[in-house]
Enzyme design. Structure first.
Site, PDB file in Angstrom:
ATOM      1  N   CYS A  56       0.807  -1.384  -0.043  1.00 44.88           N
ATOM      2  CA  CYS A  56      -0.038   0.008   0.113  1.00 44.88           C
ATOM      3  C   CYS A  56       0.998   1.250  -0.118  1.00 44.88           C
ATOM      4  O   CYS A  56       0.333   2.135  -0.445  1.00 44.88           O
ATOM      5  CB  CYS A  56      -1.062   0.049   1.207  1.00 44.88           C
ATOM      6  SG  CYS A  56      -0.222   0.095   2.704  1.00 44.88           S
ATOM      7  N   CYS A 126      -1.344 -16.892  -1.812  1.00 43.80           N
ATOM      8  CA  CYS A 126      -0.316 -16.270  -2.912  1.00 43.80           C
ATOM      9  C   CYS A 126       0.674 -15.920  -2.154  1.00 43.80           C
ATOM     10  O   CYS A 126       1.980 -15.743  -2.887  1.00 43.80           O
ATOM     11  CB  CYS A 126      -1.274 -14.943  -3.248  1.00 43.80           C
ATOM     12  SG  CYS A 126      -1.188 -13.433  -2.239  1.00 43.80           S
ATOM     13  N   GLY A 366       3.892  13.315  19.305  1.00 46.98           N
ATOM     14  CA  GLY A 366       4.233  14.769  18.843  1.00 46.98           C
ATOM     15  C   GLY A 366       3.733  14.937  17.515  1.00 46.98           C
ATOM     16  O   GLY A 366       2.919  15.829  16.998  1.00 46.98           O
ATOM     17  N   ASP A 380      -7.004  10.257  17.485  1.00 49.08           N
ATOM     18  CA  ASP A 380      -7.688   9.741  18.803  1.00 49.08           C
ATOM     19  C   ASP A 380      -6.956  10.437  19.823  1.00 49.08           C
ATOM     20  O   ASP A 380      -7.497  10.507  21.083  1.00 49.08           O
ATOM     21  CB  ASP A 380      -7.232   8.185  18.751  1.00 49.08           C
ATOM     22  CG  ASP A 380      -8.255   7.599  17.874  1.00 49.08           C
ATOM     23  OD1 ASP A 380      -9.274   7.112  18.405  1.00 49.08           O
ATOM     24  OD2 ASP A 380      -7.998   7.027  17.117  1.00 49.08           O
ATOM     25  N   LEU A 420       7.256  21.200  18.613  1.00 50.75           N
ATOM     26  CA  LEU A 420       6.480  20.533  19.623  1.00 50.75           C
ATOM     27  C   LEU A 420       7.606  19.889  20.546  1.00 50.75           C
ATOM     28  O   LEU A 420       7.967  19.108  20.092  1.00 50.75           O
ATOM     29  CB  LEU A 420       5.265  19.802  19.281  1.00 50.75           C
ATOM     30  CG  LEU A 420       4.484  19.135  20.431  1.00 50.75           C
ATOM     31  CD1 LEU A 420       3.952  20.133  21.381  1.00 50.75           C
ATOM     32  CD2 LEU A 420       3.432  18.175  20.043  1.00 50.75           C
ATOM     33  N   GLN A 816      -3.710 -13.424 -15.032  1.00 47.55           N
ATOM     34  CA  GLN A 816      -4.630 -14.667 -14.732  1.00 47.55           C
ATOM     35  C   GLN A 816      -4.747 -15.392 -16.297  1.00 47.55           C
ATOM     36  O   GLN A 816      -5.187 -16.307 -16.456  1.00 47.55           O
ATOM     37  CB  GLN A 816      -5.776 -14.529 -14.239  1.00 47.55           C
ATOM     38  CG  GLN A 816      -5.774 -13.931 -12.705  1.00 47.55           C
ATOM     39  CD  GLN A 816      -7.199 -13.905 -12.038  1.00 47.55           C
ATOM     40  OE1 GLN A 816      -7.374 -12.451 -11.612  1.00 47.55           O
ATOM     41  NE2 GLN A 816      -7.840 -14.594 -12.047  1.00 47.55           N
ATOM     42  N   GLU A1310     -14.580 -20.373  -5.673  1.00 48.88           N
ATOM     43  CA  GLU A1310     -15.591 -19.024  -5.819  1.00 48.88           C
ATOM     44  C   GLU A1310     -16.815 -19.301  -4.923  1.00 48.88           C
ATOM     45  O   GLU A1310     -17.384 -18.689  -4.157  1.00 48.88           O
ATOM     46  CB  GLU A1310     -16.004 -18.562  -7.173  1.00 48.88           C
ATOM     47  CG  GLU A1310     -14.671 -18.063  -7.670  1.00 48.88           C
ATOM     48  CD  GLU A1310     -15.016 -17.889  -9.428  1.00 48.88           C
ATOM     49  OE1 GLU A1310     -15.260 -16.860  -9.776  1.00 48.88           O
ATOM     50  OE2 GLU A1310     -15.059 -19.165 -10.112  1.00 48.88           O
TER      51      GLU A1310
HETATM   52  C1  LIG Z   1      -1.812   3.546   9.031  1.00 43.69           C
HETATM   53  C2  LIG Z   1      -1.672   4.540   9.968  1.00 43.69           C
HETATM   54  C3  LIG Z   1      -2.788   4.419  10.952  1.00 43.69           C
HETATM   55  C4  LIG Z   1      -3.153   5.690  11.773  1.00 43.69           C
HETATM   56  N1  LIG Z   1      -4.127   5.522  12.615  1.00 43.69           N
HETATM   57  C5  LIG Z   1      -4.479   6.434  13.608  1.00 43.69           C
HETATM   58  C6  LIG Z   1      -5.674   6.227  14.506  1.00 43.69           C
HETATM   59  O1  LIG Z   1      -6.161   5.297  14.362  1.00 43.69           O
HETATM   60  N2  LIG Z   1      -5.613   7.280  15.405  1.00 43.69           N
HETATM   61  C7  LIG Z   1      -4.547   8.416  15.527  1.00 43.69           C
HETATM   62  O2  LIG Z   1      -4.927   9.055  16.286  1.00 43.69           O
HETATM   63  N3  LIG Z   1      -3.966   8.305  14.686  1.00 43.69           N
HETATM   64  C8  LIG Z   1      -3.562   7.503  13.573  1.00 43.69           C
HETATM   65  N4  LIG Z   1      -2.528   7.364  12.944  1.00 43.69           N
HETATM   66  C9  LIG Z   1      -1.583   8.766  12.948  1.00 43.69           C
HETATM   67  C10 LIG Z   1      -0.189   8.522  13.433  1.00 43.69           C
HETATM   68  O3  LIG Z   1      -0.609   8.616  14.893  1.00 43.69           O
HETATM   69  C11 LIG Z   1       0.568   9.459  13.197  1.00 43.69           C
HETATM   70  O4  LIG Z   1       0.923   9.265  11.721  1.00 43.69           O
HETATM   71  C12 LIG Z   1       1.876   9.713  13.892  1.00 43.69           C
HETATM   72  O5  LIG Z   1       1.599   9.723  15.269  1.00 43.69           O
HETATM   73  C13 LIG Z   1       2.582  10.826  13.460  1.00 43.69           C
HETATM   74  O6  LIG Z   1       4.107  10.659  14.049  1.00 43.69           O
HETATM   75  P1  LIG Z   1       5.637  10.604  13.226  1.00 43.69           P
HETATM   76  O7  LIG Z   1       6.713  10.450  14.237  1.00 43.69           O
HETATM   77  O8  LIG Z   1       5.465   9.442  12.287  1.00 43.69           O
HETATM   78  O9  LIG Z   1       5.301  11.987  12.405  1.00 43.69           O
HETATM   79  P2  LIG Z   1       6.058  12.359  11.279  1.00 43.69           P
HETATM   80  O10 LIG Z   1       5.246  11.712  10.071  1.00 43.69           O
HETATM   81  O11 LIG Z   1       7.263  12.414  11.176  1.00 43.69           O
HETATM   82  O12 LIG Z   1       5.562  13.984  11.398  1.00 43.69           O
HETATM   83  C14 LIG Z   1       4.203  14.402  11.135  1.00 43.69           C
HETATM   84  C15 LIG Z   1       4.101  15.768  10.721  1.00 43.69           C
HETATM   85  O13 LIG Z   1       4.222  16.455  12.166  1.00 43.69           O
HETATM   86  C16 LIG Z   1       5.739  17.346  12.013  1.00 43.69           C
HETATM   87  N5  LIG Z   1       6.133  17.119  13.433  1.00 43.69           N
HETATM   88  C17 LIG Z   1       6.430  15.785  13.818  1.00 43.69           C
HETATM   89  N6  LIG Z   1       6.888  15.759  15.005  1.00 43.69           N
HETATM   90  C18 LIG Z   1       6.996  17.291  15.365  1.00 43.69           C
HETATM   91  C19 LIG Z   1       7.378  17.848  16.545  1.00 43.69           C
HETATM   92  N7  LIG Z   1       7.887  17.468  17.535  1.00 43.69           N
HETATM   93  N8  LIG Z   1       7.171  19.401  16.305  1.00 43.69           N
HETATM   94  C20 LIG Z   1       6.793  19.866  15.375  1.00 43.69           C
HETATM   95  N9  LIG Z   1       6.363  19.220  14.034  1.00 43.69           N
HETATM   96  C21 LIG Z   1       6.393  17.994  14.280  1.00 43.69           C
HETATM   97  C22 LIG Z   1       6.186  16.823  10.604  1.00 43.69           C
HETATM   98  O14 LIG Z   1       6.915  17.798  10.097  1.00 43.69           O
HETATM   99  C23 LIG Z   1       5.276  16.379   9.838  1.00 43.69           C
HETATM  100  O15 LIG Z   1       4.543  17.394   8.979  1.00 43.69           O
HETATM  101  C24 LIG Z   1      -2.325   6.447  11.962  1.00 43.69           C
HETATM  102  C25 LIG Z   1      -1.054   6.649  10.966  1.00 43.69           C
HETATM  103  C26 LIG Z   1      -1.031   5.692  10.108  1.00 43.69           C
HETATM  104  C27 LIG Z   1       0.447   5.567   9.151  1.00 43.69           C
HETATM  105  S1  FES Z   2      -2.572 -11.959   0.703  1.00 40.56           S
HETATM  106 FE1  FES Z   2      -2.233 -13.343   2.348  1.00 40.56          FE
HETATM  107  S2  FES Z   2      -1.733 -15.204   1.355  1.00 40.56           S
HETATM  108 FE2  FES Z   2      -2.353 -13.890  -0.286  1.00 40.56          FE
HETATM  109  S1  FES Z   3       2.318  -1.023   5.334  1.00 37.14           S
HETATM  110 FE1  FES Z   3       4.029  -0.793   4.029  1.00 37.14          FE
HETATM  111  S2  FES Z   3       3.294  -1.097   2.111  1.00 37.14           S
HETATM  112 FE2  FES Z   3       1.547  -1.398   3.305  1.00 37.14          FE
END
Ligand SMILES: Cc1cc2nc3c(=O)[nH]c(=O)nc-3n(C[C@H](O)[C@H](O)[C@H](O)COP(=O)(O)OP(=O)(O)OC[C@H]3O[C@@H](n4cnc5c(N)ncnc54)[C@H](O)[C@@H]3O)c2cc1C
Ligand code: FES
Ligand code: FES
Length: 1384
Positions: A56, A126, A366, A380, A420, A816, A1310
């Site tokens: 993905c 698969c 953060g 959340d 932050l 396929q 199927e």
């Molecule tokens: C598949 C997936 C599912 C998710 N599901 C949920 C969910 O169910 N509920 C939920 O609440 N969240 C969810 N999230 C969100 C997730 O919590 C955030 O993507 C994550 O916390 C971001 O943190 P990071 O360190 O990866 O941030 P980064 O991706 O590194 O940064 C995100 C942004 O914040 C900025 N940033 C990061 N840290 C700071 C800082 N300290 N100060 C200033 N700017 C900063 C970066 O510049 C960027 O713009 C999901 C994320 C993914 C990928």
């Molecule tokens: S996606 Fe799990 S075995 Fe094909």
């Molecule tokens: S979680 Fe990385 S390819 Fe889907």
């Protein structure tokens, strides 16, 4: 509060350093790399480790998971955790060790027990998801070993069953249905009951526990753990600057360094900088932007610390969510305040539902807050923290400020230079009022989230967190203070419901029903989603449900109080009970119950054609688990290879005037752009072919649907190609063009239909008018609408085209039907077919989506390769794949039915309108598919009018059980409606209308076969017995009578599914050493075709009866399909390719046996016994032709046959939230004499779960222009392990001899998908109970309480709507109070 920070030292900006890390123990050093490179990209393009798969690219599937091990030089400890390599930036793994699935074990060094157990539990089909699954489990095992638990017995780990299941909650699998994967994981758990583990190749039923354990591939934590390389320990450097040609990566080590960096010349105005921690935010915001400077915040101690003082805990903003969860849980050990502990524990529990484990491990606290603040992300965490009065520290310019979270959120979006620093969560204690009457105070805290998947990676429709400080006096429970936070409901930020808070706490009122009702009214006007939010009314209703439930969590006391109960002078007890309950809920979650309860698989196999019938392990499953199995995108790029990406139309019908990129030059890395104008002379603009003709590759001057390819960008890398395609601006012109046809109704109005050849149009049965005349009752013109479904194969469409000498072209395609692609490419390029070779080894999931729809993808590569004389490859990103796929056919069905008072149906007429999209594809066969499955009941007389509508949508294509799933569902919808009208049990109406053999013959003609083959009535009764159907109906009745907020339903559904056996080629060659090579036309999609073919080869050659021939299966290798080596391969679809390929192989083997027989006789006369190897050696020496090929063409009596099965499902519906849980499903499916019951079991379970997706979860939505908008893992939810039946029992019925079948076997791919309708019907039954109850409360039910329609998919909003969006408001009776278990 503000403070100025003075920068004292200059940061180390001038040093250029090297990135050092290890992959599977191997050292990597990098001096120059683009910092936006992801770990996944690096691993797949720069290392031999291809087990990390791109499913993905947004953190939503788990296919790319690796284990990251990191050394802490202070604690001298290595920590291990999973991360998604698709989001992790390569620079952020400096000093880390990465382990991929091939690093655990492989075919050369020996497989890891995880790989072996995945193979032995038949947990890989698969195989595309399997390496990621293995890594999730491995990480859980490694971390379990760190736990203070007694040493388990040898071969077992310290893992618990619950942890084993939880380990894979974020991993998607589209093939298996998860049950066998869960079993493979649980087999490592020390608390597992071996009896609960499902069918596997290690033991047979009835063996002792000890024997079973001893048969499992042995696991030893020491031997099978991962080793952190010493060179990394010696090499850890905290400060780094990595410069590439264009961009740099900085890792400041202090706030001062960060500050001076942010304000230095290096980062002047105009420089694009990005603060980064886990980079998971890009999973959602898929930034196209390229930054000049990346600043990694994780090396600054202040941002990674957990600090505790008297006021609370302060978390550094760069801490991962996992670490925050850990600290909150640890806090209980330190904190003496019971209430405060409970709050922390509940926040931690809620955080465990955020994203998935592998995201939480790198996602920072953060980052989440900043995304919420700056981008209005549906967080959340902000909601949780808002409810408990948290505050944050920020650094803006040189100013260090501490502000409340609420203020932080309401500020204008942060700029890219504001940091932050930390988040402070206060310790909470109830206000101890000096007033002696109010000394009994307590804190109550609860959080909620309603999401499509309870644990697996789904953003909520709404989340909420409530904190109440309450006390009790002689008048009842008093709310001293309350904080109500709501988020993610279509609001910019999480918000506090101030008005309600003030109302509840403001005037010192004690809680009463009247106050609650008023609070509920107020909340409705506080939680209002912004305009344009989907399911707005549903989201608001959730706010009401949750507030109501929370306030009633201390309901007993409230009820007593308001009913004037005798608690005067004893006012402490009420509150203590309420608080205890609040805490007990919490405690009850400490030992989590497993997600799945025991499952039972009954398999009756036959040894008549040994090794046919043996449940042997799927061919290649171990290398699939280790990640060594080669898929198209794993083939290394040839030199000079270009990468392609489609520019798709966003308009349904428009003239294409031109394409531009915002400047005169081509975007970065782009070499060329091709379109229909580049079709060579003599070639044609064709991109796919079906039996109904060729279809275009590119839009010409006119685009005819949103999603249609307009052009193909060729660039040096896939990233450049994708970026350029996104950047492309298409100039459209719609002047003088008729409006597009976007709905079925518009197609009808404008008579826009595809022809259905008369031989494909199904035949009516009986006389409809006569049948209606016999009816006692009639239901007239009832409408059903069915939506589309996306394939969601884990491997998206992919191809590689390599030009060869003399105008030839070799194409590797994940397809396929390679044979059809072969013709398409030849026609497109205008060259003879013998110039083309299409090679397909394995496909990472197809489900019909890689039949027709794979062709344009590969053809575009071939065209570009032909024109540019360079290899060209493509791996579609998930979004483009979803936009182009088409998917299942939406339909509108209107029916009229006549029936007797006893439920016997006498006549049914249907008007069926099928939305086929823009090209015919396979749509002209849909009428017969729909009707074929619809005929599963005896309708008396059946007539229909079916139109295949041509609309301006991407053409719909075959998706697993195309048409059949809709037909079968409609049949049950009619039955349910009849039962409702007659107020009869649905089951008795079903039974009354099941076919007798005579009526079956009337409806299906000769396809019905012999009477002995009609096994449905036996299956039906057997299933009712084995599932205790009747007893459970009584139990459910009892449950429903005693539960107001949860209702259960049960349903038993039959299927009759017709399949078509098509011709198939085969070729068997025996080599000098006696090993055997087999080629078949069928493609291995994960359905186990190769495994069955191997078994058939071994069986058929064993008829020569020489020594060693009974163990031939190990000598057989099935090789990739090659369209020049084996012609007429045909389509791999329709569930029957395995059997026809097997039959083709059997014919080849028969020829070989016939050729070998004289030699064997001759040798036998010379020696006592003839060994296989000697026979073959002699045959080679004596020039016996040891290669045979065949083309199996089924006889007319074998071409079509019927499959039977039935399923019982029981579900529980939560009336307050609309959530549906599948408590149990039982299936019996007739496989004839299964060729491989393990493979067939996998097909049955996998198909059923895919059907659950269709009926309950998956919404494949488009915008008003027909452009798919459910185009990611964020918006399209397939089932995960937490949404499959909790108990799942499957019997693969061996129905004995079927003379017209291939060794008596029957198809399994199927038909079982149709059985998932049982879940939908059971849901309907549960909703019916809810509506009945609502009516009994005197509430108005929208429509009838019994004859309502339940949409497909029956998502949470749909279910809740039918149960009553305003159920709570209509509740006046205190006995209707929900318990916590009913809402959470
Ligand atoms: C598949 C997936 C599912 C998710 N599901 C949920 C969910 O169910 N509920 C939920 O609440 N969240 C969810 N999230 C969100 C997730 O919590 C955030 O993507 C994550 O916390 C971001 O943190 P990071 O360190 O990866 O941030 P980064 O991706 O590194 O940064 C995100 C942004 O914040 C900025 N940033 C990061 N840290 C700071 C800082 N300290 N100060 C200033 N700017 C900063 C970066 O510049 C960027 O713009 C999901 C994320 C993914 C990928
Ligand atoms: S996606 Fe799990 S075995 Fe094909
Ligand atoms: S979680 Fe990385 S390819 Fe889907």
């Amino acid at each position: 509060m503000e403070a100025e920070i003075v920068c004292t030292e200059p940061p180390p900006l001038s040093r250029n350093e090297t990135l050092v890390f290890a992959v599977n123990g191997k050292r990597f050093e990098i001096k120059d790399i683009d910092p936006s490179t992801t770990l996944l990209h690096f691993l797949r393009s720069q290392t031999p480790f291809k087990s990390v798969k791109l499913g993905c690219g947004e953190g939503g599937c788990g296919a790319c998971i690796v284990l990251l091990s990191k050394y802490d030089p202070v604690l001298k400890q290595v920590e291990h955790f999973t991360i998604s390599s698709c989001l992790t930036l390569i620079c952020s793994i400096n000093g880390c060790s990465i382990t991929t699935s091939e690093g655990l074990g492989n075919s050369k060094d020996g497989f890891h027990p995880i790989h072996q157990r995945f193979a032995g539990f038949h947990a890989s089909q698969c195989g595309f998801c399997t390496p990621g699954m293995c890594m999730s489990l491995f990480s859980a095992l490694v971390n379990a070993e760190e736990k203070q638990r007694p040493d388990p017995s040898p071969g077992i780990s310290k893992l618990t069953v619950s942890e084993a299941e939880k380990a894979i909650t974020g991993n998607l699998c589209r093939c298996t249905g998860y049950r066998p994967i869960a079993d493979a994981c649980k087999s490592f758990a020390y608390d597992v009951d071996m009896e609960d583990l499902g069918f596997n190749s290690f033991w047979r039923k009835g063996e002792t526990k000890e024997l079973k354990v001893s048969r499992l591939p042995s696991y030893s934590p020491k031997e099978h753990s991962c080793i952190y390389p010493q060179f990394l320990k010696d090499n850890v450097k905290s400060v780094m600057l990595l410069n590439s040609r264009r961009n740099s990566w900085y890792t400041p080590g202090t706030i001062q360094e960060l500050l001076s960096l942010l304000h230095s010349d290096v980062v002047q105005n105009g420089t694009k900088i990005k603060l980064v921690v886990g980079n998971t935010g890009t999973g959602y915001y898929k930034e196209a932007e390229i930054y000049d400077k990346y600043i990694d915040l994780r090396y600054i101690p202040d941002l990674s610390a957990v600090r505790r003082d008297n006021s609370g805990i302060e978390f550094g903003a760069a801490l991962s969510i996992s670490k925050v969860i850990f600290s909150l849980k640890e806090e209980q050990k330190l904190n003496s305040c019971l209430d405060g502990n409970m709050v922390f524990k509940k926040i931690a529990d809620h955080m465990e539902k955020v994203a998935s484990g592998f995201i939480r491990n790198s996602a920072s606290l953060g980052g989440n807050l900043v995304m919420a603040q700056r981008n209005y992300f549906a967080s959340d965490i902000t909601t949780l923290l808002l409810a408990v009065g948290s505050s944050v520290s920020i650094l803006e310019g040189h100013k260090h400020e501490k502000v409340t979270l609420e203020e932080f959120l309401s500020r204008p979006p942060l700029d890219s230079r504001t940091v932050l620093i930390s988040v402070h969560i206060p310790f909470l204690e109830p206000i101890r009022n000096n007033d002696s009457v109010e000394t009994n105070s307590g804190l109550l805290f609860e959080s909620y989230r309603a999401a499509a998947r309870p644990l697996g990676n789904a953003l909520p429709y709404l989340n909420a967190a409530f904190l109440a400080d309450v006390s009790c006096n002689k008048n009842g429970v008093l709310v001293n203070n309350i904080q109500l936070a709501f988020g993610a409901y279509g609001t910019r930020h999480a918000t506090r419901a101030r008005e309600v808070e003030e109302y509840l706490a403001g005037t010192g009122k004690t809680l009463s029903v009247g106050i609650l009702n008023k609070a509920v009214e107020l909340i409705k006007s506080s939680v209002i989603p912004e305009e344009g939010t989907s399911h707005a009314a549903y989201r608001s209703s959730l706010a009401v449900s949750y507030l109501f439930s929370f306030l009633f969590s201390f309901s007993n006391s409230v009820d007593y109080a308001i009913s004037g109960s005798p608690f005067d002078g004893n006012d402490g007890t009420l509150l203590e009970e309420a608080c205890k309950r609040n805490n007990d809920d919490d405690r009850s979650q400490i030992v989590r119950p497993p997600l799945l309860s025991s499952a039972n698989q009954v398999i009756e196999s036959s040894r008549e054609y040994y090794p046919i019938g043996e449940p042997i392990i799927k061919s290649g499953s171990a290398i699939q688990a280790s990640g060594e199995a080669v898929y198209v995108d794993d083939i290394p790029s040839p030199p000079n290879c270009l990468h392609g990406a489609f520019i798709n139309s966003t308009k349904p019908l428009a003239r294409v005037k031109g394409i531009s990129f915002g400047s005169d030059s081509l975007p970065n890395g782009v070499t060329a752009i091709i379109s229909f104008k580049d079709i060579p002379e003599g070639g044609e603009n064709v991109g796919s072919k079906t039996v109904f003709g060729f279809e275009p590759l590119f839009a010409d001057d006119l685009t005819r649907c949103a999603g249609e390819p307009i052009a193909f960008v060729l660039a040096e890398t896939q990233k450049y190609a994708d970026a350029a395609a996104k950047m492309a601006m298409v100039d459209y012109d719609t002047k003088t063009i008729d409006p597009p046809i976007l709905t079925i109704q518009e197609a009808v109005d404008r008579a826009s239909f595809f022809d259905v050849p008369s031989f494909l149009y199904p035949e009516k049965v009986g006389d409809f008018l006569k049948g209606m005349a016999e009816a006692d009752h009639k239901i007239l013109s009832t409408e059903i609408k069915l939506n589309s479904q996306y394939y969601f194969y884990m491997e998206t469409q992919t191809a590689l085209a390599i030009p060869d000498e003399d105008n030839c072209m070799v194409i590797y395609s994940s397809i396929q039907c390679p044979e059809f692609l072969h013709s398409v490419v030849a026609k497109c390029l205008g060259i003879p077919e013998h110039n083309i070779r299409v090679i397909t080894r394995r496909v990472g999931g197809g489900f019909g989506g890689k039949a027709i729809k794979a062709m344009p993808v590969a053809t575009a590569c071939a065209l570009a390769a032909y024109k540019l004389r360079r290899p060209v490859r493509i791996y579609l990103d998930r979004k483009t794949d979803m936009i182009m796929a088409g998917g299942r056919h939406p339909m509108k069905i209107t029916y009229t039915v006549g029936f007797k008072s006893n439920g016997k149906i006498t006549a049914l007429h249907l008007d069926i309108l099928i939305n086929a999209g823009i090209n015919p594809d396979i749509s002209p066969v849909m009428p017969s598919s729909v009707v074929g499955a619809l005929k599963k009941y005896d309708w008396g007389a059946l007539s229909f009018d079916i139109k295949v509508c041509k609309t301006n949508h991407p053409s719909k294509s075959a998706m697993r059980a195309p048409g059949e799933v809709q037909g079968s569902f409609v049949a049950d919808a009619v039955i349910e409606n009849v039962a409702s009208v007659l107020s009869m049990e649905v089951d008795s109406v079903r039974k009354r209308n099941l076919h007798t053999y005579e009526s079956l013959k009337l409806f299906y003609g000769s396809v019905a076969g012999d009477s002995i083959e009609y096994t449905l009535p036996t299956i039906w009764d057997k299933l009712a017995r084995s599932s205790s159907y009747v007893d459970r109906i009584a139990m459910i009745e009892q449950f429903n009578g005693s539960h107001k907020w949860r209702k259960r339903g049960i349903s038993q559904v039959p299927i009759v599914h017709e399949v078509l056996v098509r011709p198939a080629p085969g070729k068997v060659s025996i080599l000098w050493d006696g090993s055997i090579v087999v080629e078949v036309g069928g493609i291995e999609l994960g359905q186990g075709l190769w495994t069955k073919v191997k078994q058939m080869t071994a069986y058929a050659l064993s008829t020569i009866q020489c020594d060693g021939s009974e163990n031939l299966v190990e000598k057989v290798r099935v090789i990739q399909s090659d369209t020049l080596s084996l012609v007429q391969g045909g389509f791999t679809s329709g569930s029957t390719t395995s059997e026809s390929s097997c039959e083709a192989v059997r014919l080849c083997c028969n020829i070989l046996v016939e050729r070998l027989a004289p030699l064997k006789k001759q040798l036998q006369e010379q020696m006592d016994s003839v060994n296989w190897d000697i026979l073959i050696l002699q045959a080679h020496l004596q020039d016996v032709n040891l290669a045979a090929s065949s083309y199996y063409v089924p006889e007319s009596s074998s071409v079509r046959y019927l499959n039977y099965g039935a399923a019982v499902s029981e579900v529980e519906v939560n009336i307050l939230t609309g959530e549906t849980r599948i408590l149990r499903s039982d299936i019996i499916y007739d496989c004839g004499q299964s060729m491989n019951p393990a493979v067939d079991l996998g097909q049955i379970e996998g198909a059923f779960v895919q059907g659950i997706g269709f009926f309950m979860l998956e919404e494949y939505l488009s915008n008003t222009e027909g452009l798919v908008v459910a185009d990611s893992t964020w918006t399209y939810k397939i089932p995960t392990i937490d949404t499959i039946p909790k108990q799942f029992n499957v019997e693969v019925l061996n129905s004995g001899c079927h003379k017209n079948r291939v060794l008596s076997s029957k198809a399994s791919g199927e038909p079982p998908l149709l059985l998932a309708a049982s879940v939908h019907c059971a849901t309907r039954a549960a909703i019916k109970e809810a509506r009945k109850q609502l009516k009994s409360w005197g509430s108005v039910v929208d429509g009838s309480d019994s004859t309502f329609q339940l949409e497909v998919p029956a998502t949470m909003p749909v279910v809740k709507k039918l149960c009553g969006l305003d159920t709570v408001e209509r509740t006046r009776d205190k006995s209707q109070v929900p318990t916590r278990a009913e809402v959470v």
